[in-house]
Design a protein around this motif. Structure first.
Motif, PDB file in Angstrom:
ATOM      1  N   ARG A   1      28.431  -5.268  30.900  1.00 50.95           N
ATOM      2  CA  ARG A   1      27.552  -4.547  31.838  1.00 50.95           C
ATOM      3  C   ARG A   1      26.501  -5.465  32.431  1.00 50.95           C
ATOM      4  N   ASN A   2      26.692  -6.763  32.256  1.00 51.08           N
ATOM      5  CA  ASN A   2      25.777  -7.780  32.791  1.00 51.08           C
ATOM      6  C   ASN A   2      24.370  -7.631  32.227  1.00 51.08           C
ATOM      7  N   LEU A   3      24.248  -7.156  30.956  1.00 53.93           N
ATOM      8  CA  LEU A   3      22.955  -7.010  30.320  1.00 53.93           C
ATOM      9  C   LEU A   3      22.686  -8.137  29.325  1.00 53.93           C
ATOM     10  N   SER A   4      23.638  -9.032  29.158  1.00 49.40           N
ATOM     11  CA  SER A   4      23.454 -10.182  28.280  1.00 49.40           C
ATOM     12  C   SER A   4      24.270 -11.338  28.846  1.00 49.40           C
ATOM     13  N   THR A   5      23.876 -12.532  28.424  1.00 51.87           N
ATOM     14  CA  THR A   5      24.580 -13.712  28.939  1.00 51.87           C
ATOM     15  C   THR A   5      25.768 -14.061  28.041  1.00 51.87           C
ATOM     16  N   ARG A   6      26.753 -14.733  28.615  1.00 49.43           N
ATOM     17  CA  ARG A   6      27.924 -15.167  27.859  1.00 49.43           C
ATOM     18  C   ARG A   6      27.543 -16.221  26.828  1.00 49.43           C
ATOM     19  N   GLU A   7      26.475 -16.993  27.096  1.00 51.09           N
ATOM     20  CA  GLU A   7      26.050 -18.003  26.141  1.00 51.09           C
ATOM     21  C   GLU A   7      25.605 -17.361  24.843  1.00 51.09           C
ATOM     22  N   GLN A   8      24.926 -16.232  24.902  1.00 51.07           N
ATOM     23  CA  GLN A   8      24.488 -15.536  23.692  1.00 51.07           C
ATOM     24  C   GLN A   8      25.702 -15.027  22.897  1.00 51.07           C
ATOM     25  N   LEU A   9      26.708 -14.514  23.632  1.00 54.43           N
ATOM     26  CA  LEU A   9      27.916 -14.029  22.961  1.00 54.43           C
ATOM     27  C   LEU A   9      28.654 -15.180  22.273  1.00 54.43           C
ATOM     28  N   GLU A  10      28.762 -16.294  22.958  1.00 52.86           N
ATOM     29  CA  GLU A  10      29.474 -17.435  22.377  1.00 52.86           C
ATOM     30  C   GLU A  10      28.758 -17.978  21.144  1.00 52.86           C
ATOM     31  N   ALA A  11      27.416 -17.939  21.169  1.00 53.14           N
ATOM     32  CA  ALA A  11      26.654 -18.406  20.009  1.00 53.14           C
ATOM     33  C   ALA A  11      26.937 -17.522  18.787  1.00 53.14           C
ATOM     34  N   VAL A  12      26.998 -16.199  18.990  1.00 50.30           N
ATOM     35  CA  VAL A  12      27.270 -15.285  17.876  1.00 50.30           C
ATOM     36  C   VAL A  12      28.722 -15.458  17.381  1.00 50.30           C
ATOM     37  N   GLU A  13      29.648 -15.618  18.332  1.00 49.77           N
ATOM     38  CA  GLU A  13      31.046 -15.821  17.931  1.00 49.77           C
ATOM     39  C   GLU A  13      31.213 -17.114  17.123  1.00 49.77           C
ATOM     40  N   THR A  14      30.434 -18.147  17.459  1.00 46.88           N
ATOM     41  CA  THR A  14      30.453 -19.387  16.672  1.00 46.88           C
ATOM     42  C   THR A  14      29.940 -19.134  15.269  1.00 46.88           C
ATOM     43  N   GLN A  15      28.886 -18.304  15.141  1.00 48.26           N
ATOM     44  CA  GLN A  15      28.369 -17.965  13.810  1.00 48.26           C
ATOM     45  C   GLN A  15      29.415 -17.194  12.994  1.00 48.26           C
ATOM     46  N   VAL A  16      30.169 -16.339  13.676  1.00 48.97           N
ATOM     47  CA  VAL A  16      31.238 -15.601  12.986  1.00 48.97           C
ATOM     48  C   VAL A  16      32.281 -16.576  12.428  1.00 48.97           C
ATOM     49  N   ALA A  17      32.703 -17.544  13.272  1.00 48.93           N
ATOM     50  CA  ALA A  17      33.709 -18.508  12.837  1.00 48.93           C
ATOM     51  C   ALA A  17      33.190 -19.368  11.692  1.00 48.93           C
ATOM     52  N   GLU A  18      31.935 -19.806  11.768  1.00 47.52           N
ATOM     53  CA  GLU A  18      31.369 -20.639  10.712  1.00 47.52           C
ATOM     54  C   GLU A  18      31.268 -19.875   9.399  1.00 47.52           C
ATOM     55  N   THR A  19      30.904 -18.608   9.482  1.00 48.68           N
ATOM     56  CA  THR A  19      30.791 -17.803   8.261  1.00 48.68           C
ATOM     57  C   THR A  19      32.157 -17.573   7.623  1.00 48.68           C
TER      58      THR A  19
ATOM     59  N   ARG B   1      29.170  -7.455  13.873  1.00 48.44           N
ATOM     60  CA  ARG B   1      28.540  -6.336  14.595  1.00 48.44           C
ATOM     61  C   ARG B   1      27.789  -6.841  15.821  1.00 48.44           C
ATOM     62  N   ASP B   2      27.051  -7.959  15.661  1.00 52.42           N
ATOM     63  CA  ASP B   2      26.317  -8.526  16.794  1.00 52.42           C
ATOM     64  C   ASP B   2      27.281  -8.938  17.905  1.00 52.42           C
ATOM     65  N   ALA B   3      28.413  -9.555  17.537  1.00 57.70           N
ATOM     66  CA  ALA B   3      29.367  -9.998  18.542  1.00 57.70           C
ATOM     67  C   ALA B   3      29.952  -8.795  19.285  1.00 57.70           C
ATOM     68  N   LYS B   4      30.213  -7.722  18.576  1.00 61.85           N
ATOM     69  CA  LYS B   4      30.771  -6.525  19.219  1.00 61.85           C
ATOM     70  C   LYS B   4      29.767  -5.921  20.199  1.00 61.85           C
ATOM     71  N   ARG B   5      28.496  -5.876  19.763  1.00 58.70           N
ATOM     72  CA  ARG B   5      27.467  -5.336  20.643  1.00 58.70           C
ATOM     73  C   ARG B   5      27.290  -6.199  21.886  1.00 58.70           C
ATOM     74  N   LEU B   6      27.272  -7.510  21.712  1.00 57.30           N
ATOM     75  CA  LEU B   6      27.055  -8.398  22.848  1.00 57.30           C
ATOM     76  C   LEU B   6      28.227  -8.346  23.838  1.00 57.30           C
TER      77      LEU B   6
END
Length: 356
Positions: free
Chosen positions: A127-145, A116-121
């Motif tokens: 819309r340039n309201l968040s950085t790509r680094e934050q998205l990549e960090a969440v996507e890494t958490q998804v892969a690890e889980t 859900r966090d990755a989808k939101r980010l």
């Protein structure tokens, strides 16, 4: 008068002595008129023959596994009985895995939150309201889980023992509640619809055996039944101690009559072919050569002609003829000692009927 009787006795005695010392062949000729000598004959037949190789072999299961646990856990469920036939994938034993199930449920909940966090980010980054680094960090958490979930599922699978292939189970060696360890044999499973058959053959017969040859096997448990199969492979080396090599065959065993470990008499059908054959009794050896008496028709009956032949394989009272005879000709099988080349004979064929 007494002298006449003495001469009579002397003549009878002389006749008896002549009878005893005269060779059978001379008597058989019947004197000047050459009376026919009674003999028996058999036809030259065209048959399917082979050069069989015989050995003793041991039957082995086509597949065999001793089922053991990969971890140390208590047994909570047994889903089989001794001797049961099972399919590949059937659950046989369950070990305790409650802790792994709880961890798996927690990991799946965490994965849903990260997804859900990755989808939101992704929407915020667009819309340039968040950085790509934050998205990549969440996507890494998804892969690890997801990797954690796979690991937990593998741990659960290690605690559920399944049949690796279709087969028949052995004895059940466990009970519910007992502690299973990697050294504990839970049961065995073997595939016996077909069997491996290993046997050794002397090295002199190495050239006579190759893959694909037909096999016939007989066991002491079923002496009247022949089990069929074929040679799978011939071992690539000869044992220097025994001067023999190992052959592995495959036997069909659809009804399970043969069991692994049985001792079987094996017969390999080597070099199958059509060949002319005659009874072995027809052979007349002379100075290392082989000959036979062939029956010939004449105007007044029959006579015999001596003919040299070249023989091949001998089997079950018969012999293969390589040259010298033709199919359908008749050869003398009984009475060869009392005849010679050109001798008139009266013939009786082997089945007991008079030859016309």
């Amino acid at each position: 008068m007494k002298m006449i009787r003495a001469f009579g006795h002397l003549g009878a005695t002389t006749a008896l002595l002549l009878t005893l010392i005269t060779p059978p062949t001379v008597l058989a000729q019947g004197g000047p008129d050459k009376a026919p000598v009674p003999v028996r004959a058999a036809p030259v037949a065209l048959e399917q023959i082979s050069n069989p190789v015989e050995a003793l072999g041991t039957a082995k299961a086509w597949e065999f596994v001793s089922l053991r646990a990969g971890v140390t856990e208590h047994i909570i469920r047994i889903a089989f009985e001794s001797g049961q036939r099972v399919k590949a994938g059937d659950v046989l034993v369950e070990l305790s895995h409650g802790e792994e199930l709880a961890e798996l449920a927690g990991a799946r909940a965490t994965l849903q939150r990260y997804e859900r966090d990755a989808k939101r980010l992704r929407g915020l980054v667009g819309r340039n309201l968040s950085t790509r680094e934050q998205l990549e960090a969440v996507e890494t958490q998804v892969a690890e889980t997801r990797a954690l979930i796979d690991g937990l599922q593998a741990r659960i699978d290690d605690r559920i023992i399944r049949a690796p292939f279709d087969g028949q189970l052995g004895l059940r060696n466990i009970s519910v509640g007992s502690l299973a360890t990697p050294t504990t044999e839970l049961t065995t499973i073997q595939e016996i619809d077909r069997l491996k058959l290993d046997f050794t053959v002397p090295e002199r017969q190495l050239s006579a055996i190759s893959g694909g040859m037909k096999i016939e096997a007989v066991s002491q448990a079923h002496p009247d039944r022949v089990f069929n199969g074929e040679v799978m492979i011939v071992e690539a080396r000869v044992d220097p101690q025994t001067r023999a090599f190992t052959v592995r065959g495959r036997l069909d065993n659809p009804d399970g009559q043969l069991k692994p470990g049985m001792l079987l008499r094996v017969r390999i059908i080597s070099n199958p072919r059509e060949a002319l054959t005659i009874p072995e009794a027809a052979l007349v050896p002379l100075a290392g050569d082989q000959s036979v008496y062939v029956v010939k028709k004449t105007e007044g009956g029959h006579m015999v002609q001596r003919r040299q032949v070249q023989i091949g394989h001998r089997y079950r009272g018969k012999v293969e003829v390589l040259s010298g005879l033709s199919q359908g000709e008749q050869v003398v099988t009984r009475g060869t000692l009392h005849i010679r080349d050109g001798q008139p004979v009266s013939v009786q064929v082997e089945n007991g009927a008079a030859n016309q």
